[in-house]
Design an enzyme around this catalytic site. Sequence first.
Site, PDB file in Angstrom:
ATOM      1  N   HIS A 111     -10.098  -0.124   5.390  1.00 12.32           N
ATOM      2  CA  HIS A 111      -9.988  -1.569   5.113  1.00 12.32           C
ATOM      3  C   HIS A 111     -10.910  -1.910   3.939  1.00 12.32           C
ATOM      4  O   HIS A 111     -10.781  -1.320   2.875  1.00 12.32           O
ATOM      5  CB  HIS A 111     -10.309  -2.329   6.414  1.00 12.32           C
ATOM      6  CG  HIS A 111     -10.055  -3.803   6.395  1.00 12.32           C
ATOM      7  ND1 HIS A 111      -9.276  -4.443   5.470  1.00 12.32           N
ATOM      8  CD2 HIS A 111     -10.481  -4.772   7.247  1.00 12.32           C
ATOM      9  CE1 HIS A 111      -9.241  -5.744   5.741  1.00 12.32           C
ATOM     10  NE2 HIS A 111      -9.969  -5.969   6.809  1.00 12.32           N
ATOM     11  N   HIS A 167      -0.817   0.532   1.582  1.00  7.48           N
ATOM     12  CA  HIS A 167      -1.040  -0.760   2.252  1.00  7.48           C
ATOM     13  C   HIS A 167      -0.098  -0.850   3.445  1.00  7.48           C
ATOM     14  O   HIS A 167       1.047  -0.406   3.374  1.00  7.48           O
ATOM     15  CB  HIS A 167      -0.760  -1.929   1.301  1.00  7.48           C
ATOM     16  CG  HIS A 167      -1.393  -3.202   1.752  1.00  7.48           C
ATOM     17  ND1 HIS A 167      -0.811  -4.028   2.677  1.00  7.48           N
ATOM     18  CD2 HIS A 167      -2.585  -3.759   1.427  1.00  7.48           C
ATOM     19  CE1 HIS A 167      -1.605  -5.063   2.891  1.00  7.48           C
ATOM     20  NE2 HIS A 167      -2.694  -4.930   2.156  1.00  7.48           N
ATOM     21  N   ASP A 217      -8.220  -2.773  -3.827  1.00 14.18           N
ATOM     22  CA  ASP A 217      -9.517  -2.087  -3.933  1.00 14.18           C
ATOM     23  C   ASP A 217      -9.568  -1.124  -5.111  1.00 14.18           C
ATOM     24  O   ASP A 217     -10.654  -0.828  -5.622  1.00 14.18           O
ATOM     25  CB  ASP A 217      -9.808  -1.335  -2.628  1.00 14.18           C
ATOM     26  CG  ASP A 217      -9.989  -2.306  -1.468  1.00 14.18           C
ATOM     27  OD1 ASP A 217      -9.358  -2.092  -0.421  1.00 14.18           O
ATOM     28  OD2 ASP A 217     -10.725  -3.303  -1.632  1.00 14.18           O
TER      29      ASP A 217
HETATM   30  C1  SDX Z   1      -7.259  -3.449   2.571  1.00 17.07           C
HETATM   31  O1  SDX Z   1      -4.086  -5.508   5.737  1.00 17.07           O
HETATM   32  C2  SDX Z   1      -4.569  -6.018   4.662  1.00 17.07           C
HETATM   33  O2  SDX Z   1      -4.093  -7.005   4.137  1.00 17.07           O
HETATM   34  C3  SDX Z   1      -5.812  -5.306   4.127  1.00 17.07           C
HETATM   35  C4  SDX Z   1      -6.307  -5.770   2.761  1.00 17.07           C
HETATM   36  C5  SDX Z   1      -6.814  -7.194   2.809  1.00 17.07           C
HETATM   37  O3  SDX Z   1      -6.796  -7.878   1.772  1.00 17.07           O
HETATM   38  O4  SDX Z   1      -7.346  -7.584   3.881  1.00 17.07           O
HETATM   39  O5  SDX Z   1      -5.232  -5.689   1.830  1.00 17.07           O
HETATM   40  C6  SDX Z   1      -7.458  -4.896   2.281  1.00 17.07           C
HETATM   41  O6  SDX Z   1      -7.705  -2.996   3.581  1.00 17.07           O
HETATM   42  C7  SDX Z   1      -6.426  -2.614   1.636  1.00 17.07           C
HETATM   43  C8  SDX Z   1      -6.310  -1.139   2.107  1.00 17.07           C
HETATM   44  C9  SDX Z   1      -7.590  -0.392   1.721  1.00 17.07           C
HETATM   45  N1  SDX Z   1      -7.565   0.971   2.330  1.00 17.07           N
HETATM   46  C10 SDX Z   1      -7.445   2.079   1.575  1.00 17.07           C
HETATM   47  O7  SDX Z   1      -7.263   2.076   0.360  1.00 17.07           O
HETATM   48  C11 SDX Z   1      -7.553   3.368   2.380  1.00 17.07           C
HETATM   49  C12 SDX Z   1      -6.435   4.330   2.000  1.00 17.07           C
HETATM   50  N2  SDX Z   1      -5.158   3.763   2.494  1.00 17.07           N
HETATM   51  C13 SDX Z   1      -4.580   4.334   3.685  1.00 17.07           C
HETATM   52  O8  SDX Z   1      -5.520   4.689   4.657  1.00 17.07           O
HETATM   53  C14 SDX Z   1      -3.381   3.536   4.170  1.00 17.07           C
HETATM   54  O9  SDX Z   1      -2.586   3.306   3.089  1.00 17.07           O
HETATM   55  C15 SDX Z   1      -3.584   2.230   4.917  1.00 17.07           C
HETATM   56  C16 SDX Z   1      -4.487   2.399   6.082  1.00 17.07           C
HETATM   57  C17 SDX Z   1      -4.103   1.171   3.999  1.00 17.07           C
HETATM   58  C18 SDX Z   1      -2.221   1.786   5.437  1.00 17.07           C
HETATM   59  O10 SDX Z   1      -1.732   2.829   6.141  1.00 17.07           O
HETATM   60  P1  SDX Z   1      -0.543   2.687   7.204  1.00 17.07           P
HETATM   61  O11 SDX Z   1       0.304   1.516   6.929  1.00 17.07           O
HETATM   62  O12 SDX Z   1      -1.137   2.788   8.577  1.00 17.07           O
HETATM   63  O13 SDX Z   1       0.322   3.900   6.872  1.00 17.07           O
HETATM   64  P2  SDX Z   1       0.021   5.363   7.363  1.00 17.07           P
HETATM   65  O14 SDX Z   1      -1.464   5.647   7.338  1.00 17.07           O
HETATM   66  O15 SDX Z   1       0.740   5.552   8.652  1.00 17.07           O
HETATM   67  O16 SDX Z   1       0.676   6.229   6.206  1.00 17.07           O
HETATM   68  C19 SDX Z   1       2.082   6.416   6.140  1.00 17.07           C
HETATM   69  C20 SDX Z   1       2.236   7.701   5.352  1.00 17.07           C
HETATM   70  C21 SDX Z   1       1.428   8.843   5.940  1.00 17.07           C
HETATM   71  O17 SDX Z   1       2.041  10.047   5.539  1.00 17.07           O
HETATM   72  P3  SDX Z   1       2.728  10.983   6.675  1.00 17.07           P
HETATM   73  O18 SDX Z   1       1.614  11.344   7.651  1.00 17.07           O
HETATM   74  O19 SDX Z   1       3.803  10.112   7.315  1.00 17.07           O
HETATM   75  O20 SDX Z   1       3.252  12.156   5.907  1.00 17.07           O
HETATM   76  O21 SDX Z   1       1.713   7.524   4.024  1.00 17.07           O
HETATM   77  C22 SDX Z   1       0.567   8.353   3.860  1.00 17.07           C
HETATM   78  C23 SDX Z   1       0.107   8.768   5.238  1.00 17.07           C
HETATM   79  O22 SDX Z   1      -0.564  10.014   5.171  1.00 17.07           O
HETATM   80  N3  SDX Z   1      -0.440   7.565   3.193  1.00 17.07           N
HETATM   81  C24 SDX Z   1      -1.398   8.066   2.425  1.00 17.07           C
HETATM   82  C25 SDX Z   1      -2.140   6.980   1.994  1.00 17.07           C
HETATM   83  N4  SDX Z   1      -1.649   5.844   2.512  1.00 17.07           N
HETATM   84  C26 SDX Z   1      -0.595   6.223   3.281  1.00 17.07           C
HETATM   85  N5  SDX Z   1      -1.656   9.352   2.070  1.00 17.07           N
HETATM   86  C27 SDX Z   1      -2.730   9.519   1.248  1.00 17.07           C
HETATM   87  N6  SDX Z   1      -3.506   8.511   0.791  1.00 17.07           N
HETATM   88  C28 SDX Z   1      -3.236   7.237   1.137  1.00 17.07           C
HETATM   89  N7  SDX Z   1      -3.995   6.257   0.671  1.00 17.07           N
END
Ligand code: SDX
Length: 375
Positions: A222, A261, A312
């Site tokens: 997050h 996201h 971010d």
């Molecule tokens: C914020 O919700 C909001 O509005 C939050 C925010 C706000 O203003 O409040 O926008 C602020 O928190 C932005 C997000 C910041 N976080 C990061 O940058 C951390 C990296 N991002 C990931 O951890 C991820 O993208 C999330 C947690 C943000 C969202 O993930 P989801 O929706 O739970 O999706 P997921 O983790 O289930 O991923 C789906 C697939 C997976 O691959 P498979 O296992 O299906 O093969 O996509 C991949 C994930 O591995 N994936 C990523 C990735 N994001 C998704 N793989 C590598 N790096 C990533 N960043």
Amino acid sequence: MADEEIHKGLAGVVVDYTAVSKVNAETNSLLYRGYPVPELVANCSFEEVAYLLWHGELPDSAQAARFSAEERAQRALDPAVRQVIDALPASAHPMDVVRTAVSFIGASDQRAGDASPEANLAKALTLFAKLPAIVSYDQRRRRGQELVPPREDLGYSANFLWMSFGEEPDPVVEKAFDASMILYAEHSFNASTFTARVITSTLSDLSSAVVGAIGALKGPLHGGANEAVMHTFDEIGTAGRAAEWLDEALAGKRKIMGFGHRVYKNGDSRVPTMKAALDTLIEKYEAQELLDLYDALEAAMASRKNIKPNLDYPSGPAYHLIGYDTEQFTPLFVASRVTGWTAHIIEQLASNSLIRPLSAYNGPAERHVPVKERV
Ligand code: SDX
């Protein structure tokens, strides 16, 4: 296994209405109280946006003047809060310092027991006014620098930068910083905001809800991602290493910070506006190498996983160029998002229902404790 449908992470689950903001994944857009956020960044100050989030309308000149006077009058770091911060070791993470200072302010607030909208608005304004001093002072004490008192003749962002660095900011820097504050302010039911709403739904107090939200925001999935983006850049080093680094990271199943996201699946609507602000800083500080690295990692990610940057990703390097220590990036997010959190706290109270979801049991079937033979 139970046959209930599980919504892990509440993904895709609509749990309530909100009038504060609309995050639209289909049109990749974001509205604060109906206004497109890029228009707010182009035409308003963060103070005006804070007013909008709390009151539902942009302030007229008289309202803006009154609001600004109330905020500016509360900017100073109270000596007791400074003592609490000084009692924390330099090893304490800045997010823990902010969480502790906010908790202390809440515990000391004479209005703590008053949950009326008026009292909560006043408490929200106090946190809005005081967080810049908390974040600025924490960074300066870690650097062995003296506290810089606030100035009432400067706007919110200019004063924040004045207290952080001891000099009036260049207008380019002030504008980019103010843009980041507006962009970070609010984003519907994200994890930290929903945390604040859950705590509020028990009729607990505003301070407890904000402290809980700070705890949620700290996590790298997050708000902690903006700090982690800079650590990623430091790890990669140069643009030429980005693709190789990414291949290793993805092979190791690492999440690449600043990408992806839960709601936006085709890119975060706020990125173009924040990238434009970052570009002005890259030009001012002639940071071509940083831009090359930024572009190289984004391109490598696009060609491998097609996962796009979130807010971010441009915010991290922007705060780095402005001069903030990396560990202060998420506290900057707190200073902005406290406006959204408190707007949601007030909204939750206005039509409250205790937030208490169900769970599907998948533990051992019922069984009984063996009765010991009585000797
Ligand atoms: C914020 O919700 C909001 O509005 C939050 C925010 C706000 O203003 O409040 O926008 C602020 O928190 C932005 C997000 C910041 N976080 C990061 O940058 C951390 C990296 N991002 C990931 O951890 C991820 O993208 C999330 C947690 C943000 C969202 O993930 P989801 O929706 O739970 O999706 P997921 O983790 O289930 O991923 C789906 C697939 C997976 O691959 P498979 O296992 O299906 O093969 O996509 C991949 C994930 O591995 N994936 C990523 C990735 N994001 C998704 N793989 C590598 N790096 C990533 N960043």
